[in-house]
Design a protein around this motif. Structure first.
Motif, PDB file in Angstrom:
ATOM      1  N   GLN A 134      10.265   2.453  10.236  1.00  0.00           N
ATOM      2  CA  GLN A 134       9.496   3.191  10.955  1.00  0.00           C
ATOM      3  C   GLN A 134       7.972   3.535   9.359  1.00  0.00           C
ATOM      4  OE1 GLN A 134       9.697   7.372  13.350  1.00  0.00           O
ATOM      5  NE2 GLN A 134       7.878   6.654  14.226  1.00  0.00           N
ATOM      6  N   ALA A 135       8.659   4.578   8.692  1.00  0.00           N
ATOM      7  CA  ALA A 135       8.317   4.814   7.417  1.00  0.00           C
ATOM      8  C   ALA A 135       7.467   4.049   6.424  1.00  0.00           C
ATOM      9  CB  ALA A 135       8.805   5.958   6.302  1.00  0.00           C
ATOM     10  N   ASN A 136       8.087   2.200   6.298  1.00  0.00           N
ATOM     11  CA  ASN A 136       7.445   1.549   6.293  1.00  0.00           C
ATOM     12  C   ASN A 136       6.709   0.642   6.717  1.00  0.00           C
ATOM     13  OD1 ASN A 136       9.432   1.144   3.857  1.00  0.00           O
ATOM     14  ND2 ASN A 136      11.184   0.305   4.755  1.00  0.00           N
ATOM     15  N   ARG A 137       6.775   1.031   8.046  1.00  0.00           N
ATOM     16  CA  ARG A 137       5.313  -0.076   8.686  1.00  0.00           C
ATOM     17  C   ARG A 137       4.492   1.494   8.735  1.00  0.00           C
ATOM     18  NH1 ARG A 137       9.409  -0.641  12.808  1.00  0.00           N
ATOM     19  NH2 ARG A 137       9.195   1.742  13.465  1.00  0.00           N
ATOM     20  N   ARG A 138       4.687   2.314   8.878  1.00  0.00           N
ATOM     21  CA  ARG A 138       3.729   3.414   8.419  1.00  0.00           C
ATOM     22  C   ARG A 138       2.925   3.024   7.389  1.00  0.00           C
ATOM     23  NH1 ARG A 138       5.375   8.835  10.949  1.00  0.00           N
ATOM     24  NH2 ARG A 138       5.209   8.512  13.007  1.00  0.00           N
ATOM     25  N   LEU A 139       3.667   2.452   6.070  1.00  0.00           N
ATOM     26  CA  LEU A 139       2.930   2.231   4.731  1.00  0.00           C
ATOM     27  C   LEU A 139       2.227   0.924   4.869  1.00  0.00           C
ATOM     28  CD1 LEU A 139       5.981   3.474   2.695  1.00  0.00           C
ATOM     29  CD2 LEU A 139       4.156   4.655   2.493  1.00  0.00           C
ATOM     30  N   GLU A 140       3.036   0.192   5.216  1.00  0.00           N
ATOM     31  CA  GLU A 140       1.919  -1.250   5.636  1.00  0.00           C
ATOM     32  C   GLU A 140       1.347  -0.769   6.343  1.00  0.00           C
ATOM     33  OE1 GLU A 140       5.068  -3.937   7.910  1.00  0.00           O
ATOM     34  OE2 GLU A 140       6.308  -4.327   5.542  1.00  0.00           O
ATOM     35  N   ARG A 141       0.316  -0.537   7.005  1.00  0.00           N
ATOM     36  CA  ARG A 141      -0.385   0.279   8.182  1.00  0.00           C
ATOM     37  C   ARG A 141      -1.938   1.129   7.036  1.00  0.00           C
ATOM     38  NH1 ARG A 141      -0.518   3.811  12.200  1.00  0.00           N
ATOM     39  NH2 ARG A 141       1.712   2.868  12.723  1.00  0.00           N
ATOM     40  N   LEU A 142      -1.199   1.221   6.182  1.00  0.00           N
ATOM     41  CA  LEU A 142      -1.901   2.309   5.179  1.00  0.00           C
ATOM     42  C   LEU A 142      -1.902   1.662   4.271  1.00  0.00           C
ATOM     43  CD1 LEU A 142      -0.058   5.969   4.810  1.00  0.00           C
ATOM     44  CD2 LEU A 142      -2.160   5.100   6.381  1.00  0.00           C
ATOM     45  N   GLU A 143      -1.220   0.756   3.729  1.00  0.00           N
ATOM     46  CA  GLU A 143      -1.829  -0.553   2.941  1.00  0.00           C
ATOM     47  C   GLU A 143      -3.073  -1.501   3.217  1.00  0.00           C
ATOM     48  OE1 GLU A 143       0.674  -3.396  -0.443  1.00  0.00           O
ATOM     49  OE2 GLU A 143       1.283  -3.021   2.078  1.00  0.00           O
ATOM     50  N   GLN A 144      -3.096  -1.895   4.909  1.00  0.00           N
ATOM     51  CA  GLN A 144      -3.707  -2.570   4.809  1.00  0.00           C
ATOM     52  C   GLN A 144      -5.087  -2.166   5.576  1.00  0.00           C
ATOM     53  OE1 GLN A 144      -2.071  -3.958   8.874  1.00  0.00           O
ATOM     54  NE2 GLN A 144      -0.882  -5.729   7.887  1.00  0.00           N
ATOM     55  N   GLU A 145      -5.759  -0.754   5.806  1.00  0.00           N
ATOM     56  CA  GLU A 145      -6.050   0.040   5.965  1.00  0.00           C
ATOM     57  C   GLU A 145      -6.582   0.401   4.342  1.00  0.00           C
ATOM     58  OE1 GLU A 145      -5.294   3.627   7.870  1.00  0.00           O
ATOM     59  OE2 GLU A 145      -5.029   2.468   9.383  1.00  0.00           O
ATOM     60  N   VAL A 146      -6.231   0.783   3.594  1.00  0.00           N
ATOM     61  CA  VAL A 146      -6.996   0.595   2.504  1.00  0.00           C
ATOM     62  C   VAL A 146      -7.340  -0.263   1.566  1.00  0.00           C
ATOM     63  CG1 VAL A 146      -5.903   1.344  -0.250  1.00  0.00           C
ATOM     64  CG2 VAL A 146      -5.171   2.790   1.789  1.00  0.00           C
ATOM     65  N   LEU A 147      -6.527  -1.151   2.026  1.00  0.00           N
ATOM     66  CA  LEU A 147      -7.735  -2.705   1.826  1.00  0.00           C
ATOM     67  C   LEU A 147      -8.482  -3.195   1.943  1.00  0.00           C
ATOM     68  CD1 LEU A 147      -3.764  -5.075   1.050  1.00  0.00           C
ATOM     69  CD2 LEU A 147      -5.517  -3.851  -0.465  1.00  0.00           C
ATOM     70  N   ALA A 148      -8.439  -2.904   3.664  1.00  0.00           N
ATOM     71  CA  ALA A 148      -9.695  -3.545   4.366  1.00  0.00           C
ATOM     72  C   ALA A 148     -10.545  -1.637   4.267  1.00  0.00           C
ATOM     73  CB  ALA A 148      -9.640  -2.586   5.893  1.00  0.00           C
TER      74      ALA A 148
END
Length: 161
Positions: free
Chosen positions: A83-97
């Protein structure tokens, strides 16, 4: 036969009976001890053959009792890590966007600043052209309604004072 000899004979018979009785008791005790030693040896052999299996089963049962909760805890930890990995991936995508949006904003700002400087350059070029004409005697009039910088500053001080 004399009484003393008879008495001695009786004593010897009694002593031999007592000795024989003691010997018999001793032999009986030895027989019982041997029987108990044989029983103890048989019990030790039985324990020796069964003990490793019983110890193995006891260790297995103990491990099973301990491993099941640990396995459950590990599964929970694995779920939380996923779950933490999924949240980190989502944060990474948001940061990249967000980064891409900031780059786009910066590009627009650069274009605005560049076009503003092009306008300034164009105005300076025109002023320089008019300045060259002014050197030849031409006067550049101010547009109607425009005030000079000195007049605007003077009226601002007059109003404040």
């Amino acid at each position: 036969m004399d009484d003393q000899a008879l008495e001695r004979a009786r004593k010897r018979v009694a002593e031999s009976r007592e000795t024989r009785f003691e010997t018999t008791r001793m032999e009986a005790a030895l027989v019982r001890a041997r029987a108990q030693i044989d029983a103890l040896t048989a019990a030790a052999d039985e324990l020796q053959s069964q003990l490793p299996d019983q110890v193995g089963l006891a260790v297995e049962e103990g491990l099973r009792r301990q491993v099941v909760p640990v396995a459950r805890t590990l599964a929970e930890i694995k779920g939380l890590v996923n779950q933490a990995n999924r949240r980190l991936e989502r944060l990474e995508q948001e940061v990249l966007a967000e980064r891409a949006a900031r780059i786009d904003d910066l590009s627009v700002l650069v274009d605005l600043v560049a076009s503003g400087w092009r306008g300034v350059d164009e105005r300076l070029r025109r002023i320089e052209q008019h300045g060259a004409e002014a050197e030849t005697g031409g006067v550049v009039p101010l547009p109607p309604g425009a005030r000079s910088a000195d007049a605007a500053t003077h009226s601002a001080y007059a109003q404040a004072g």
